[in-house]
Design an enzyme around this catalytic site. Sequence first.
Site, short mmCIF file in Angstrom:
data_model
loop_
_atom_site.label_atom_id
_atom_site.label_comp_id
_atom_site.label_asym_id
_atom_site.label_seq_id
_atom_site.Cartn_x
_atom_site.Cartn_y
_atom_site.Cartn_z
N LYS A 22 21.00 -35.26 22.28
CA LYS A 22 20.11 -34.31 22.96
C LYS A 22 18.95 -33.91 22.05
CE LYS A 22 21.36 -29.82 23.10
NZ LYS A 22 20.40 -28.89 22.48
N ARG A 92 14.06 -23.67 24.87
CA ARG A 92 13.24 -23.36 23.71
C ARG A 92 12.52 -24.59 23.15
NH1 ARG A 92 13.08 -19.80 19.24
NH2 ARG A 92 12.90 -20.91 17.30
N ARG A 121 15.71 -15.76 17.67
CA ARG A 121 15.01 -17.03 17.62
C ARG A 121 13.48 -16.95 17.75
NH1 ARG A 121 18.20 -21.14 21.37
NH2 ARG A 121 17.69 -22.66 19.78
N PRO A 122 12.82 -16.37 16.74
CA PRO A 122 11.35 -16.33 16.78
C PRO A 122 10.72 -17.70 16.51
CG PRO A 122 12.17 -15.35 14.74
CD PRO A 122 13.38 -15.75 15.54
N ASP A 124 7.83 -17.87 14.40
CA ASP A 124 6.81 -17.58 13.38
C ASP A 124 6.56 -18.75 12.42
OD1 ASP A 124 9.45 -17.01 12.66
OD2 ASP A 124 8.91 -15.54 11.15
N1 EPU Z 1 13.81 -19.29 12.94
C1 EPU Z 1 12.90 -18.32 12.64
N2 EPU Z 1 11.57 -18.59 12.85
C2 EPU Z 1 11.15 -19.78 13.35
C3 EPU Z 1 12.09 -20.78 13.65
C4 EPU Z 1 13.43 -20.51 13.44
O1 EPU Z 1 13.25 -17.23 12.19
O2 EPU Z 1 9.94 -19.96 13.53
C5 EPU Z 1 15.24 -19.01 12.74
C6 EPU Z 1 16.01 -18.98 14.07
O3 EPU Z 1 15.88 -17.74 14.70
C7 EPU Z 1 17.42 -19.32 13.65
C8 EPU Z 1 17.20 -20.24 12.46
O4 EPU Z 1 15.86 -20.07 12.03
O5 EPU Z 1 18.07 -18.15 13.25
C9 EPU Z 1 17.44 -21.70 12.75
O6 EPU Z 1 16.70 -22.11 13.88
P1 EPU Z 1 16.13 -23.57 14.06
O7 EPU Z 1 14.66 -23.47 14.20
O8 EPU Z 1 16.69 -24.45 13.00
O9 EPU Z 1 16.78 -23.95 15.45
P2 EPU Z 1 16.08 -24.68 16.67
O10 EPU Z 1 15.16 -25.71 16.20
O11 EPU Z 1 15.61 -23.69 17.64
C10 EPU Z 1 17.82 -26.63 16.81
C11 EPU Z 1 18.75 -27.17 17.86
C12 EPU Z 1 19.87 -26.17 18.08
C13 EPU Z 1 20.61 -25.96 16.75
C14 EPU Z 1 19.63 -25.52 15.65
C15 EPU Z 1 20.25 -25.40 14.27
C16 EPU Z 1 17.23 -28.45 19.23
C17 EPU Z 1 16.60 -28.64 20.54
N3 EPU Z 1 18.01 -27.37 19.10
O12 EPU Z 1 17.34 -25.39 17.32
O13 EPU Z 1 20.74 -26.76 19.03
O14 EPU Z 1 21.57 -24.96 16.91
O15 EPU Z 1 18.53 -26.47 15.58
O16 EPU Z 1 20.83 -26.59 13.91
O17 EPU Z 1 17.07 -29.27 18.34
C18 EPU Z 1 22.49 -26.74 20.60
O18 EPU Z 1 22.37 -27.98 20.67
O19 EPU Z 1 23.44 -26.11 21.11
C19 EPU Z 1 21.46 -25.97 19.89
C20 EPU Z 1 21.29 -24.67 20.06
#
Ligand code: EPU
Length: 424
Positions: A22, A92, A121-122, A124
């Site tokens: 995914k 997202r 989940r911001p 920024d």
């Molecule tokens: N974060 C910030 N600021 C940002 C971006 C992220 O503070 O600008 C924080 C988030 O709030 C969170 C942490 O950093 O607390 C990690 O977030 P990340 O950006 O790594 O997550 P994501 O890219 O939104 C992807 C996966 C998620 C998976 C996470 C962590 C995709 C589509 N989603 O999310 O997958 O949990 O990485 O590995 O790639 C799932 O498949 O169930 C799922 C939620």
Amino acid sequence: MDKLIIEGGRRLTGRVKVSGSKNAALSILVATLLVKGKTKLYNLPRIGDVWTMLEMLNKLGVKVKLEEDFAEIDANEIESYEAPYELVKKMRASFNVLGSILVRCGRARVPLPGGCDIGTRPVDFHLKGLQAMGAEIRMEHGYIEAYADKLRGADIYLDFPSVGATCHLATAASLAEGTTYIRNAAEEPEIHDLFNFLNQAGADIKYIDSRVIEIKGVEKLRETSYEIMPDRMEAGTFMIAAAATEGDVLIEGIDPVYLKPVIEKLRETGCEVLEMENAVRVIGKRPIKPVNIVTLPHPGFPTDMQQPFTALLMIADGTSMVTETIYDSRFKYLSELARMGADVKVEGRTAVIKGVKELTGAPVVISDLRAGAALVIAALMARGVSEITGLENLDRGYENLEGKLASLGASIKRVAEESRECLV
Ligand code: EPU
């Protein structure tokens, strides 16, 4: 609305094949926006989040053709620089079209994202990175508006190795003028898959150190065909389900190296795990020994496996502690597990789980994708029948989960709310 009816207590046995990833699929679909022409993608999983992303591409004026075993994305023309709110609020990952639209159109208008309810989940890091590359960013009425004639290379530091920000910024930087560095970048296998795709299309991206990525901007990306990697979270879910039912399951189509933390923790519970070439076999054992888990960025224990693994620990012979460090609120599903007899308390970011002798089937509601996996696993090991609703969350990320589980011997059936169909 559909629901799943599961009668627990059956051992899962046999073999199951993993679908495409995914998270790799979603980031690669965003990257296809940068290819002025056609991209063919094989092994695209048939799941809700992929349909949402394809609909997004379609709304931007991209032509999408779905064939039996591949999808063809023709992004020769991008007709709109605005991403629709109905789609971004659902998922997202669709926010990440911002950078690609900006690169292609010189401007972009994308709403702030929604998605699974697992924390604040911001975005920024995404915005700071794009600004560092020269984008002008404004936030108004819940939308991000971005402008840039051409992005330029920049030295970017992420406060946390965010998967989404790493994919988003590296993708946008692949067509920037000059070289970009992303420091403290994430290094999940799905990110490597995205980079393999982009490099095959002509980009120049590589890790030059642990968590440091160098992206040399190129003029354009070319048409290509690419096969998406298998889904390690789906594989991990089947592994845990096998352990939970004292089963014996061969999970095919996945390199065990992607699943090391899950494999090691399953072994700690007493399970037998055999690592093979492109397959993993899990033989469940009783009693399940309690284990402690801390979720971390890759190569640590993945947060996406926290919920399914916690379900297994509900029937361990002792007390386990599971600490969630990635999201600030990924424990909401525990109240549903408690309805099935689990004994669990949350202290700050740690769930303290006292193993019970058995869970009992109950009506439960899925609040987010991996909560869905956890509740299905709990229902498979519970005594009696569970009715699981909120399936739209589960369908976001699992392809034909009930069909695959039924083929392994689970008593599981999807029924429309009013239907009175019998169990298989
Ligand atoms: N974060 C910030 N600021 C940002 C971006 C992220 O503070 O600008 C924080 C988030 O709030 C969170 C942490 O950093 O607390 C990690 O977030 P990340 O950006 O790594 O997550 P994501 O890219 O939104 C992807 C996966 C998620 C998976 C996470 C962590 C995709 C589509 N989603 O999310 O997958 O949990 O990485 O590995 O790639 C799932 O498949 O169930 C799922 C939620």
